[in-house]
Design a protein around this motif. Sequence first.
Motif, PDB file in Angstrom:
ATOM      1  N   ALA A  62       0.819  -1.214   0.000  1.00 13.82           N
ATOM      2  CA  ALA A  62       0.000   0.000   0.000  1.00 13.82           C
ATOM      3  C   ALA A  62       0.849   1.259   0.000  1.00 13.82           C
ATOM      4  N   THR A  63       1.895   1.288   0.815  1.00 21.04           N
ATOM      5  CA  THR A  63       2.727   2.492   0.887  1.00 21.04           C
ATOM      6  C   THR A  63       3.448   2.759  -0.434  1.00 21.04           C
ATOM      7  N   ASN A  64       3.655   1.717  -1.230  1.00 24.02           N
ATOM      8  CA  ASN A  64       4.240   1.902  -2.559  1.00 24.02           C
ATOM      9  C   ASN A  64       3.216   2.362  -3.586  1.00 24.02           C
ATOM     10  N   GLY A  65       1.942   2.438  -3.173  1.00 25.48           N
ATOM     11  CA  GLY A  65       0.915   2.951  -4.070  1.00 25.48           C
ATOM     12  C   GLY A  65       0.192   1.908  -4.884  1.00 25.48           C
ATOM     13  N   TRP A  66       0.423   0.628  -4.593  1.00 28.90           N
ATOM     14  CA  TRP A  66      -0.240  -0.421  -5.367  1.00 28.90           C
ATOM     15  C   TRP A  66      -1.585  -0.755  -4.754  1.00 28.90           C
ATOM     16  N   ASN A  67      -2.531  -1.099  -5.609  1.00 27.54           N
ATOM     17  CA  ASN A  67      -3.922  -1.263  -5.193  1.00 27.54           C
ATOM     18  C   ASN A  67      -4.212  -2.657  -4.645  1.00 27.54           C
ATOM     19  N   HIS A  68      -5.097  -2.699  -3.649  1.00 33.89           N
ATOM     20  CA  HIS A  68      -5.651  -3.949  -3.129  1.00 33.89           C
ATOM     21  C   HIS A  68      -7.115  -4.038  -3.574  1.00 33.89           C
ATOM     22  N   GLY A  69      -7.538  -5.188  -3.991  1.00 39.06           N
ATOM     23  CA  GLY A  69      -8.948  -5.424  -4.238  1.00 39.06           C
ATOM     24  C   GLY A  69      -9.473  -4.787  -5.514  1.00 39.06           C
ATOM     25  N   TYR A  70     -10.815  -4.751  -5.593  1.00 41.31           N
ATOM     26  CA  TYR A  70     -11.497  -4.245  -6.783  1.00 41.31           C
ATOM     27  C   TYR A  70     -11.385  -2.724  -6.825  1.00 41.31           C
ATOM     28  N   PRO A  71     -11.085  -2.134  -7.983  1.00 43.43           N
ATOM     29  CA  PRO A  71     -10.934  -0.671  -8.051  1.00 43.43           C
ATOM     30  C   PRO A  71     -12.260   0.043  -7.792  1.00 43.43           C
ATOM     31  N   PRO A  72     -12.245   1.178  -7.096  1.00 39.03           N
ATOM     32  CA  PRO A  72     -13.478   1.943  -6.869  1.00 39.03           C
ATOM     33  C   PRO A  72     -14.100   2.419  -8.183  1.00 39.03           C
ATOM     34  N   TYR A  73     -15.350   2.815  -8.120  1.00 38.79           N
ATOM     35  CA  TYR A  73     -16.168   3.178  -9.285  1.00 38.79           C
ATOM     36  C   TYR A  73     -15.482   4.089 -10.307  1.00 38.79           C
ATOM     37  N   PRO A  74     -14.810   5.190  -9.919  1.00 42.49           N
ATOM     38  CA  PRO A  74     -14.249   6.075 -10.946  1.00 42.49           C
ATOM     39  C   PRO A  74     -12.876   5.649 -11.461  1.00 42.49           C
ATOM     40  N   TYR A  75     -12.394   4.454 -11.065  1.00 39.75           N
ATOM     41  CA  TYR A  75     -11.048   4.037 -11.443  1.00 39.75           C
ATOM     42  C   TYR A  75     -11.044   2.674 -12.122  1.00 39.75           C
ATOM     43  N   VAL A  76      -9.918   2.373 -12.755  1.00 37.26           N
ATOM     44  CA  VAL A  76      -9.590   1.035 -13.219  1.00 37.26           C
ATOM     45  C   VAL A  76      -8.193   0.710 -12.695  1.00 37.26           C
ATOM     46  N   GLN A 164      -3.370   5.805  -1.586  1.00 39.62           N
ATOM     47  CA  GLN A 164      -3.666   4.386  -1.502  1.00 39.62           C
ATOM     48  C   GLN A 164      -3.832   4.039  -0.023  1.00 39.62           C
ATOM     49  N   VAL A 165      -4.887   3.304   0.315  1.00 42.25           N
ATOM     50  CA  VAL A 165      -5.213   3.019   1.715  1.00 42.25           C
ATOM     51  C   VAL A 165      -5.512   1.535   1.859  1.00 42.25           C
ATOM     52  N   TYR A 166      -4.969   0.950   2.928  1.00 35.31           N
ATOM     53  CA  TYR A 166      -5.162  -0.478   3.190  1.00 35.31           C
ATOM     54  C   TYR A 166      -5.550  -0.685   4.651  1.00 35.31           C
ATOM     55  N   ASN A 167      -6.155  -1.825   4.932  1.00 35.22           N
ATOM     56  CA  ASN A 167      -6.544  -2.257   6.281  1.00 35.22           C
ATOM     57  C   ASN A 167      -7.737  -1.464   6.824  1.00 35.22           C
ATOM     58  N   ARG A 168      -8.633  -1.074   5.927  1.00 35.31           N
ATOM     59  CA  ARG A 168      -9.845  -0.379   6.386  1.00 35.31           C
ATOM     60  C   ARG A 168     -10.834  -1.352   7.022  1.00 35.31           C
ATOM     61  N   ARG A 169     -10.753  -2.612   6.622  1.00 34.94           N
ATOM     62  CA  ARG A 169     -11.676  -3.611   7.164  1.00 34.94           C
ATOM     63  C   ARG A 169     -10.924  -4.813   7.695  1.00 34.94           C
ATOM     64  N   ALA A 170     -11.490  -5.444   8.702  1.00 30.79           N
ATOM     65  CA  ALA A 170     -10.934  -6.679   9.252  1.00 30.79           C
ATOM     66  C   ALA A 170     -11.798  -7.828   8.771  1.00 30.79           C
ATOM     67  N   ASN A 171     -11.227  -8.698   7.960  1.00 29.31           N
ATOM     68  CA  ASN A 171     -11.991  -9.817   7.401  1.00 29.31           C
ATOM     69  C   ASN A 171     -12.084 -10.991   8.359  1.00 29.31           C
ATOM     70  N   ARG A 172     -11.118 -11.112   9.271  1.00 30.31           N
ATOM     71  CA  ARG A 172     -11.124 -12.243  10.206  1.00 30.31           C
ATOM     72  C   ARG A 172     -11.974 -11.890  11.424  1.00 30.31           C
ATOM     73  N   GLN A 186      -5.778   2.587  12.441  1.00 25.28           N
ATOM     74  CA  GLN A 186      -5.153   1.345  11.976  1.00 25.28           C
ATOM     75  C   GLN A 186      -5.016   1.292  10.451  1.00 25.28           C
ATOM     76  N   TRP A 187      -5.529   2.303   9.756  1.00 22.40           N
ATOM     77  CA  TRP A 187      -5.411   2.310   8.306  1.00 22.40           C
ATOM     78  C   TRP A 187      -3.960   2.584   7.905  1.00 22.40           C
ATOM     79  N   VAL A 188      -3.557   2.032   6.776  1.00 21.16           N
ATOM     80  CA  VAL A 188      -2.219   2.249   6.229  1.00 21.16           C
ATOM     81  C   VAL A 188      -2.357   3.102   4.971  1.00 21.16           C
ATOM     82  N   TRP A 189      -1.749   4.290   4.984  1.00 23.00           N
ATOM     83  CA  TRP A 189      -1.851   5.245   3.881  1.00 23.00           C
ATOM     84  C   TRP A 189      -0.524   5.322   3.135  1.00 23.00           C
TER      85      TRP A 189
END
Length: 278
Positions: A62-76, A164-172, A186-189
């Motif tokens: 995330a800190t390198n700017g790479w995306n996790h998951g499905y891109p949001p509506y205005p992006y690919v 780029q933001v990661y860890n907004r949700r806890a899946n476990r 706890q978010w990683v920006w």
Amino acid sequence: MLTSLTVEHELERLGAEVIYANEPTGGTESGRLRTRRYGQAEAEIYRATMIEMSMGGQYQHATNGWNHGYPPYPYVAVVDKDAPVRGQGRFGEMRPKKKLAPHPDERRFDAARELCRLRREEHLKGPDIVAILKAEPDRYPIEGEWTYNRVEGLVANPKLTGYQVYNRRANRTGRAGHSRRNPISQWVWSPKIVHKPVVSLEEWMQAQEVTAGLRAGVEGGPLLRVRAAASRLGLTVTAVSSNATHTLYRIGNRQIVLPAPVPEALVQQVIEDLGSVE
């Protein structure tokens, strides 16, 4: 370790003998338990180590700017050609690193910007925003249809700020198919903006404050009264364009420019003037 101990004790309560495959046969009970507990402790430490290493990799991703998951509506999501080329992994070819880029349909960016503005400046709730977006499908296109969850998810998505933001949700969470929101602490920006922003970080934060107020039952903004008054007269209120300080609206066949935020006195004047709008 807790899970294995629970199973072990429950089987013992039922009278079933538990024998671990890696335990030596014979010997004393204390020696057998020592071997068993050491193995369980090692397994627990190994599990914790693997989770730490995995999360550390995701944070770096995330800190390198790479995306996790499905891109949001205005992006690919597009392959980052500047990312390090990785070779074959233990499970096959490694997936390429991807960054977010604006969607080819420029109307999506405008739609995302407008729905954020409707929340931030007009204090509209999800169903009201959905109604506005659905009323102009050519202006605000989307696969399927606009829904409450889609609108609220976009308003709350910090990736619209260009970070780029990661860890907004806890899946476990212990419940299959359910996740919970992690606190913002706890978010990683990413340390800087890594893709084209829809709104500024300040605008996004203002929208979150409005959302919190709406959920707490705080009355909506003054423009809600203008929309309600226009609706009673069979008129629609459409935002034509906006900048940092003002927004141009079309009400009926007239256009008016209103500052943000709109003073109460000006709201009352606009409502009184609506009667003469054809």
